[in-house]
Design a protein around this motif. Structure first.
Motif, PDB file in Angstrom:
ATOM      1  N   SER A 128      45.198-104.174 -14.568  1.00 45.22           N
ATOM      2  CA  SER A 128      45.444-102.892 -14.041  1.00 45.22           C
ATOM      3  C   SER A 128      45.846-103.497 -12.951  1.00 45.22           C
ATOM      4  O   SER A 128      46.382-102.360 -12.294  1.00 45.22           O
ATOM      5  CB  SER A 128      44.190-102.286 -13.402  1.00 45.22           C
ATOM      6  OG  SER A 128      43.389-102.812 -12.592  1.00 45.22           O
ATOM      7  N   CYS A 129      46.217-104.404 -11.947  1.00 46.36           N
ATOM      8  CA  CYS A 129      46.811-104.098 -10.488  1.00 46.36           C
ATOM      9  C   CYS A 129      48.392-104.858 -10.641  1.00 46.36           C
ATOM     10  O   CYS A 129      49.089-105.104 -10.516  1.00 46.36           O
ATOM     11  CB  CYS A 129      46.101-105.727  -9.891  1.00 46.36           C
ATOM     12  SG  CYS A 129      44.379-105.250  -9.231  1.00 46.36           S
ATOM     13  N   VAL A 130      48.482-105.179 -12.421  1.00 50.83           N
ATOM     14  CA  VAL A 130      49.934-105.587 -12.503  1.00 50.83           C
ATOM     15  C   VAL A 130      51.125-104.651 -12.864  1.00 50.83           C
ATOM     16  O   VAL A 130      52.010-104.688 -12.427  1.00 50.83           O
ATOM     17  CB  VAL A 130      50.304-106.944 -13.269  1.00 50.83           C
ATOM     18  CG1 VAL A 130      51.497-106.711 -14.262  1.00 50.83           C
ATOM     19  CG2 VAL A 130      49.596-108.592 -13.286  1.00 50.83           C
ATOM     20  N   VAL A 131      50.230-103.683 -13.308  1.00 49.15           N
ATOM     21  CA  VAL A 131      50.980-102.347 -13.285  1.00 49.15           C
ATOM     22  C   VAL A 131      51.362-101.894 -12.951  1.00 49.15           C
ATOM     23  O   VAL A 131      52.999-101.435 -13.249  1.00 49.15           O
ATOM     24  CB  VAL A 131      49.961-101.585 -14.453  1.00 49.15           C
ATOM     25  CG1 VAL A 131      50.526-100.015 -15.117  1.00 49.15           C
ATOM     26  CG2 VAL A 131      48.983-102.336 -15.828  1.00 49.15           C
ATOM     27  N   PRO A 132      51.195-101.224 -11.723  1.00 48.18           N
ATOM     28  CA  PRO A 132      51.619-100.900 -10.454  1.00 48.18           C
ATOM     29  C   PRO A 132      52.958-101.225 -10.785  1.00 48.18           C
ATOM     30  O   PRO A 132      53.465-100.785  -8.903  1.00 48.18           O
ATOM     31  CB  PRO A 132      50.513-100.379  -9.674  1.00 48.18           C
ATOM     32  CG  PRO A 132      49.049-100.857 -10.415  1.00 48.18           C
ATOM     33  CD  PRO A 132      49.658-101.878 -10.949  1.00 48.18           C
ATOM     34  N   LEU A 133      52.953-102.668  -9.979  1.00 48.37           N
ATOM     35  CA  LEU A 133      54.250-103.836 -10.255  1.00 48.37           C
ATOM     36  C   LEU A 133      55.055-103.141 -10.845  1.00 48.37           C
ATOM     37  O   LEU A 133      56.579-103.426 -10.430  1.00 48.37           O
ATOM     38  CB  LEU A 133      53.989-105.110  -9.583  1.00 48.37           C
ATOM     39  CG  LEU A 133      52.757-105.445  -8.805  1.00 48.37           C
ATOM     40  CD1 LEU A 133      52.225-107.010  -8.702  1.00 48.37           C
ATOM     41  CD2 LEU A 133      53.017-105.032  -7.453  1.00 48.37           C
ATOM     42  N   ALA A 134      54.520-102.760 -11.686  1.00 43.09           N
ATOM     43  CA  ALA A 134      56.301-103.215 -13.079  1.00 43.09           C
ATOM     44  C   ALA A 134      57.598-102.478 -12.695  1.00 43.09           C
ATOM     45  O   ALA A 134      58.194-102.436 -13.802  1.00 43.09           O
ATOM     46  CB  ALA A 134      55.634-102.672 -14.311  1.00 43.09           C
ATOM     47  N   ALA A 135      57.148-101.363 -11.856  1.00 44.33           N
ATOM     48  CA  ALA A 135      58.327-100.612 -11.380  1.00 44.33           C
ATOM     49  C   ALA A 135      59.361-100.721 -10.683  1.00 44.33           C
ATOM     50  O   ALA A 135      60.718-100.439 -10.373  1.00 44.33           O
ATOM     51  CB  ALA A 135      57.650 -98.635 -10.887  1.00 44.33           C
ATOM     52  N   GLN A 136      58.719-102.367  -9.908  1.00 44.41           N
ATOM     53  CA  GLN A 136      59.208-102.613  -9.425  1.00 44.41           C
ATOM     54  C   GLN A 136      59.503-104.576  -9.550  1.00 44.41           C
ATOM     55  O   GLN A 136      61.267-104.556  -8.661  1.00 44.41           O
ATOM     56  CB  GLN A 136      59.372-102.746  -8.177  1.00 44.41           C
ATOM     57  CG  GLN A 136      59.276-101.524  -6.699  1.00 44.41           C
ATOM     58  CD  GLN A 136      58.210-100.179  -6.917  1.00 44.41           C
ATOM     59  OE1 GLN A 136      57.643-100.817  -6.268  1.00 44.41           O
ATOM     60  NE2 GLN A 136      59.019 -99.320  -6.875  1.00 44.41           N
ATOM     61  N   ASP A 137      59.235-104.858  -9.918  1.00 42.73           N
ATOM     62  CA  ASP A 137      58.563-106.355 -10.327  1.00 42.73           C
ATOM     63  C   ASP A 137      59.437-106.556 -11.689  1.00 42.73           C
ATOM     64  O   ASP A 137      58.694-106.235 -12.592  1.00 42.73           O
ATOM     65  CB  ASP A 137      57.923-107.128  -9.929  1.00 42.73           C
ATOM     66  CG  ASP A 137      57.613-108.168  -9.936  1.00 42.73           C
ATOM     67  OD1 ASP A 137      58.406-108.782 -10.864  1.00 42.73           O
ATOM     68  OD2 ASP A 137      57.047-108.984  -8.778  1.00 42.73           O
ATOM     69  N   PRO A 138      60.889-107.384 -11.926  1.00 39.13           N
ATOM     70  CA  PRO A 138      60.885-107.590 -13.416  1.00 39.13           C
ATOM     71  C   PRO A 138      59.913-108.515 -13.901  1.00 39.13           C
ATOM     72  O   PRO A 138      59.514-108.281 -14.640  1.00 39.13           O
ATOM     73  CB  PRO A 138      62.111-108.896 -13.174  1.00 39.13           C
ATOM     74  CG  PRO A 138      62.813-107.894 -11.559  1.00 39.13           C
ATOM     75  CD  PRO A 138      61.766-108.187 -10.805  1.00 39.13           C
ATOM     76  N   LEU A 139      59.248-109.316 -13.387  1.00 41.17           N
ATOM     77  CA  LEU A 139      58.487-109.870 -13.985  1.00 41.17           C
ATOM     78  C   LEU A 139      57.006-109.305 -14.709  1.00 41.17           C
ATOM     79  O   LEU A 139      56.267-109.262 -15.376  1.00 41.17           O
ATOM     80  CB  LEU A 139      58.260-111.544 -13.638  1.00 41.17           C
ATOM     81  CG  LEU A 139      58.845-112.685 -12.714  1.00 41.17           C
ATOM     82  CD1 LEU A 139      57.882-113.931 -12.151  1.00 41.17           C
ATOM     83  CD2 LEU A 139      58.593-112.969 -14.027  1.00 41.17           C
ATOM     84  N   ALA A 140      56.890-108.227 -13.780  1.00 38.14           N
ATOM     85  CA  ALA A 140      55.381-107.199 -13.762  1.00 38.14           C
ATOM     86  C   ALA A 140      56.045-106.774 -15.179  1.00 38.14           C
ATOM     87  O   ALA A 140      54.825-106.464 -15.551  1.00 38.14           O
ATOM     88  CB  ALA A 140      54.818-107.116 -12.609  1.00 38.14           C
ATOM     89  N   LEU A 141      56.941-106.607 -15.143  1.00 37.55           N
ATOM     90  CA  LEU A 141      57.280-105.190 -16.240  1.00 37.55           C
ATOM     91  C   LEU A 141      57.396-105.780 -17.280  1.00 37.55           C
ATOM     92  O   LEU A 141      57.242-105.685 -18.567  1.00 37.55           O
ATOM     93  CB  LEU A 141      58.993-104.538 -15.824  1.00 37.55           C
ATOM     94  CG  LEU A 141      59.094-104.074 -16.497  1.00 37.55           C
ATOM     95  CD1 LEU A 141      58.466-102.452 -17.034  1.00 37.55           C
ATOM     96  CD2 LEU A 141      60.947-103.703 -16.453  1.00 37.55           C
TER      97      LEU A 141
END
Ligand code: ZN
Lengths: 153, 360
Positions: free
Chosen positions: A68-81
């Motif tokens: 749940s804390c990784v999802v908000p990073l996905a818009a900017q962070d390729p690893l999270a995405l």
């Protein structure tokens, strides 16, 4: 394979930032939220720890909260995405896919819609996911996500 | 009898409506906060052994307990000792939309005579607010022993958890483990299961979905703890939460414990035996909060419960070493794939739980 690799690294390479984040995520009661983790390390350290912990085994809610804390990073962070996209299609982790669906409101609408399309596809083949995902899709702030949900019925 | 006299003396205190429900004496009244936002609420203890008083102000306000004075005039609770200290005793000392105080909490007897609560009512900015109506609901129990008793538990499936065979099977097995944990402190559970149509997903009690929790509490047994099982996720942080420490018996938006089944089944959404055990511990842990138990140490390691027999420790490693098996430890202690059992309660914790008015 990537998930397997980070799963092994959780067991072998625990580190202080990861340990502190684990304790926050492992709280039996409500957790303070992802913002509270940012003070525990650099953004990269926190992200890396979250990615590792999203493959932790126990307790069961640690990978869910980490995701749940990784999802908000996905818009900017390729690893999270990459991680988020992987969870949507990995048959082994319907729980993490459910977390993604639950957190779609935190993403820009185009990305939220892309992931919602994956969710609708998954609902056709994954009964456990299909039972729980519609509630989150139907209440999304994004109109295109709600429309996909309505169309899937 | 005394109430009428007190009403005449002060000229404005309301009279309690007195009743009896499930072998509890009940008192109900609507009070109005005084000119400084404070009120003194007096009621008689007539041989009972413990009470629970719940305060619920009108919407937009919060109430808290500033003092409790016994029939001899001794202030046995001063809230500021705890709001600014390093020990947790009762959340009644913090302003909340629904605030409950059980007494006695640890030791001591409930002497006969008039007890007086000093209550504060504040607005959303935490300024004292005068002229605000608030409900006062008290339940008093007679209990010959604080070492054993029976606790009614209403397990309520809500939203998509209703009719979910996997969730139901896991919950029933988890409840059996919870029964074992509480048997060790002399508490026998009397469990009933309910299905409730509700909005889905639900918020946590005290956070939202107040009408749903109040409606659930009005539907289920009065002298029981409601454990609401939800399955979808409103908020991934929502996992297990109690409506108060202690929680209210009378029907409010906080008269429940909520537990998320999905969060306990993990990334595969399927329950392993270990996950079922942890689900049982979470139900027992959250119900423990509802009975009045705090974590023996918070995970900041600078805030402890008041009990003498839960060790005072000050770091993660130190605390795990002495408290890892305690049911009320704030997190399970795990290696990469399993967690140690957290199923033990100290004698002091057992005594707190047995004093809660729902335990008969
Ligand atoms: Zn807790």
């Amino acid at each position: 394979m990537w998930l397997l690799a980070i799963g092994l690294s959780w067991a072998a390479d625990s580190n202080p930032v990861q340990d502190q984040i684990w304790r926050k995520l492992a709280s039996r009661d409500a957790f303070e939220g992802c913002q509270a983790l940012s003070a525990l390390g650099t953004p990269e350290q926190v992200r890396d720890a979250l990615l590792v912990l999203s493959a932790a085994e126990a307790p069961a809610w640690v990978p869910m909260r980490a995701a749940s804390c990784v999802v908000p990073l996905a818009a900017q962070d390729p690893l999270a995405l990459a991680a988020v996209r992987g969870w949507m299609t990995d048959p082994a982790v319907p729980g993490l896919a459910l977390v993604v669906v639950n957190e779609l409101d935190q993403l820009p609408e185009p990305l939220a819609k892309e992931l919602a399309v994956s969710a609708v596809d998954r609902m056709k083949v994954d009964a456990r996911f299909a039972r729980r995902a519609p509630a989150a899709l139907e209440s999304s702030v994004h109109a295109s996500v709600r429309e996909l949900s309505a169309g899937a019925k | 009898m005394w109430l009428g006299g007190l009403g005449l003396l002060s000229g404005c205190d309301p009279e309690f409506a007195e009743g009896e429900e499930d072998d509890l004496r009940t008192l109900s009244a609507v009070w109005t906060s005084g000119s400084d936002g404070r009120s003194e609420i007096s009621f008689d203890v007539e041989g009972e052994s413990s009470f629970l008083v719940t305060l619920r102000p009108e919407a937009g306000y919060s109430a808290f307990v500033e003092t409790l004075t016994d029939p001899d005039g001794n202030q046995v609770l001063v809230g500021s000792d705890f709001t600014s200290g390093s020990y947790e005793f009762t959340n009644a000392v913090y302003a909340d939309a629904v605030s409950s105080l059980g007494w006695p909490i640890t030791d001591g007897e409930l002497s006969e005579g008039t007890w007086t609560l000093g209550v504060g009512v504040v607005d959303e900015q935490l300024y004292f607010a005068n002229g605000v109506d608030f409900e006062v609901e008290a339940q008093l129990k007679e209990d010959t022993t604080f070492s054993e008793g029976e606790l009614a538990v209403d397990v309520v499936y809500a939203g998509s958890a209703v009719g979910d065979g996997e969730v139901i099977a896991a919950v029933e097995e988890a409840v059996a483990y919870w029964e074992d944990i509480y048997a060790d402190i002399g508490i026998t559970l009397d469990v009933r299961y309910w299905d409730i149509e509700s909005d889905d997903p639900l918020n946590a009690p005290g956070v939202g979905s107040g009408d749903t929790y109040e409606s659930i509490a009005e539907t289920t047994r009065f002298r029981a703890i409601n454990v609401v099982i939800v399955d979808s996720l409103t908020d991934t942080g929502l996992f297990g939460m109690a409506g108060g420490i202690p929680g209210p018996l009378f029907a409010t938006g906080q008269s429940a414990v909520v537990v998320s089944a999905s969060m306990h089944s993990g990334d595969d959404l399927a329950f392993s035996n270990g996950e079922i055990a942890i689900l049982g511990e979470t139900m027992a842990h959250e119900a423990g909060h509802f009975l009045g138990l705090f974590h023996p140490v918070e995970s900041t390691y600078d805030l402890w419960d008041v009990l003498d027999d839960t060790p005072e420790c000050s770091s993660a490693d130190e605390c795990q070493a002495v408290l890892e098996n305690n049911l009320m430890f704030p997190y399970p202690v795990c290696d990469s794939n399993s967690c140690v059992p957290q199923n033990e309660l100290s004698d002091g914790q057992a005594a707190v739980g047995n004093r809660y008015v729902a335990v008969r």
